[in-house]
Design an enzyme around this catalytic site. Structure first.
Site, PDB file in Angstrom:
ATOM      1  CD  GLU A 194      -3.226  -1.018   1.957  1.00  0.00           C
ATOM      2  OE1 GLU A 194      -3.242  -0.181   2.875  1.00  0.00           O
ATOM      3  OE2 GLU A 194      -4.172  -1.800   1.747  1.00  0.00           O
ATOM      4  CD  GLU A 321      -3.840  -6.013   2.672  1.00  0.00           C
ATOM      5  OE1 GLU A 321      -4.699  -5.270   3.186  1.00  0.00           O
ATOM      6  OE2 GLU A 321      -2.608  -5.840   2.792  1.00  0.00           O
TER       7      GLU A 321
END
Ligand code: AHR
Length: 517
Positions: A194, A321
């Site tokens: 991220e 995810e």
């Protein structure tokens, strides 16, 4: 059929003939599609809350029965799930993780503050060697997530050397001194996590430069070269997949084998008040389904930009995810992301699998967040107690799809499930020929109020019937607890074909997985 039904009712007639079902499913078994990578069923274990500590790791001295510190009950349940892949150590945690702090005698490892997740003390009891003990016990592949945010190219390169070198280098000898002679097999390695957020708040352009810099120094033996993953975008943002695939070509010496993507299902679509895990109104059942189904369009959009830059489809799109994210349940620190898991989560899992299968040409990995005690977990624990969630059961029902060959499937006349102004197709389906040679079909009915009838037409094989399992329950939020661990579990499901044709009834709010006989 839907148009005829009101007419028949208006005329006061009843349907006494064998009616055509609402949903028509056609599967062509003569036209095999791409293989559904087994890693679509990947799992995530982050240093987060009770996800690792207590959840799976209790340490070798614990009274809870364990092997090398990993609890036997949880590992046994995960083995039954045939977990193909485990991602570790994060998540956000990965970008503050320094691997040297997790090797050597455990009582000498430094204590750090886990700044991302509850500010608790991280004593580094689980490090590289312990992680590989776990994946090797599970027979799973290892996905190690490197630290780009607060690390250096040197630290990352040295971690890979420590894990993979079979030479007499000082780092390989250090690994031997710490108890491991042969190198660890690192199947996947990610450069950061991220990067748009907790991994450094970067732009795609800035991250791409860093990716190239870091990737230049990741040198591993030929027989232990991980698939390299770049940290990509999330939700409706395609700029990461676009920028990365336009600027890092997969066939360069500098490799980029996949771009990651994250998307979580929030019932209310709002990070401040996400919605409750249990006792939610039907409106939140519906919004959860609506938000889950967005995954399909997000993948379509990302595939479009990737197909433009990488028409040969060399770079994978890894949804590493996904899952539901609710307001925290129970007394745990809110930073531990513990939540209950209900029939609604099982439906979310089934819908996502059907979407991932449809995109098997580019989506070679997906990883649910997370494996134990965190977000949409397979397993919940409370000290020595353990319970399997509805999501666990769906993962188990879908095992035949791991490594199966997808089959083209067409859905027609699917009734809508409507509530207020929201409306979604009630039925979702997928089909594949599994490694055992059988054709498997999975069907999800997202309508919590009405069973759906489905006719299945299979070209290329003779059908005598189907048998498999169904997961459903009376309540939308049916769930398992430590006191009642079998409130919701799969039941046998079978149907006979009539004149070579299959007509199935899929109960309201259910997941069905069957093998064709
Ligand atoms: O899965 C929980 C967190 O969600 C991960 O650490 C992070 O990558 C994401 O934001």
């Amino acid at each position: 059929m839907r148009a005829i039904k009101p007419l028949i009712a208006a005329l006061g007639l009843s349907l006494s003939f064998t009616a055509l079902a609402d949903t028509q499913v056609s599967v062509d078994t003569t036209k095999p599609g791409p293989v559904i990578n087994k890693n679509i069923y990947g799992q995530f274990a982050e240093h987060l809350g009770r996800g690792i500590y207590e959840g799976i790791w209790v340490g070798p001295k614990s009274k809870i029965p364990n092997t090398k510190g990993w609890r036997n009950d949880v590992v046994g349940a995960l083995k039954d799930l045939q977990v193909p892949l485990v991602r570790w150590p994060g998540g956000c945690f990965a970008d503050e993780y320094h691997w040297r702090e997790g090797i050597g005698p455990r009582d000498k490892r430094p204590a750090r503050v886990n700044t991302n997740w509850g500010g608790v003390i991280e004593d580094n009891a689980v490090g590289t060697h312990e992680f590989f003990d776990l994946v090797e016990m599970l027979g799973a592949e290892a996905y190690v997530n490197g630290n780009l945010g607060t690390g250096t190219p040197q630290e990352m390169a040295e971690w890979l050397e420590y894990m993979t070198s079979d030479s007499k280098s000082t780092l390989a000898e250090l690994r031997r001194k710490n108890g491991r002679d042969k190198p660890f097999r690192v199947h996947y390695f990610a450069i950061g996590n991220e990067a748009w957020g907790c991994g450094g708040n970067m732009t795609p352009e800035f991250y791409t430069h860093l990716y190239k810099q870091y990737a230049s120094f990741l040198k591993t033996p030929k027989d232990n070269t991980p698939i390299l993953i770049a940290s990509g975008g999330h939700t409706d943002d395609t700029s990461w997949a676009d920028h990365l695939t336009a600027n890092v070509k997969p066939n360069w010496a500098l490799r980029m084998d996949a771009v990651s993507f994250h998307y979580y299902t929030l019932p209310k679509g709002d990070w401040t008040v996400k919605g409750a895990a249990l006792k939610f109104p039907e409106a939140e059942w519906m919004s959860t389904m609506v938000n889950t189904l967005k995954m399909d369009q997000f993948i379509v959009n990302n595939k479009k930009v990737m197909d433009k830059n990488d028409p040969e489809k060399k770079v994978g799109f890894y949804v590493d995810e996904w899952g539901t994210w609710y307001d925290v349940t129970g007394d745990d620190d809110p930073g531990f992301l513990y939540q209950q898991n209900s029939l609604r989560d099982a439906i979310v899992a089934g819908l996502n699998f059907n979407i991932f299968h449809k995109h098997a040409d580019r989506v070679h990995m997906s990883i649910i967040a997370q494996m134990v005690n965190v977000l949409q977990a397979m397993i919940l624990t409370d000290k020595e107690k353990m319970v399997l969630t509805p999501t666990y059961h769906v993962f188990k029902m879908y095992i035949p799809f791991q490594g199966a060959t997808s089959l083209p499937l067409e859905l027609k006349n699917v009734p809508q499930y409507t509530l207020g102004s929201a409306s979604i197709p009630a039925v979702s389906a997928t089909a594949a020929r599994a490694k055992d040679g059988k054709v498997y079909i999975a069907l999800v009915n997202a309508n919590p109020n009405k069973a759906e009838t489905v006719d299945i037409n299979l070209a290329g094989i003779t059908v005598n019937g189907v048998s498999g399992q169904v997961l459903t329950a009376a309540a939308m939020d049916a769930h398992n607890t430590f006191a009642a661990p079998e409130t919701i579990k799969p039941a046998a499901y079978s149907a006979k074909a009539k004149n070579g044709k299959l007509a199935l009834e899929i109960p309201a709010k259910a997941v069905v997985v069957v093998a064709v006989e």
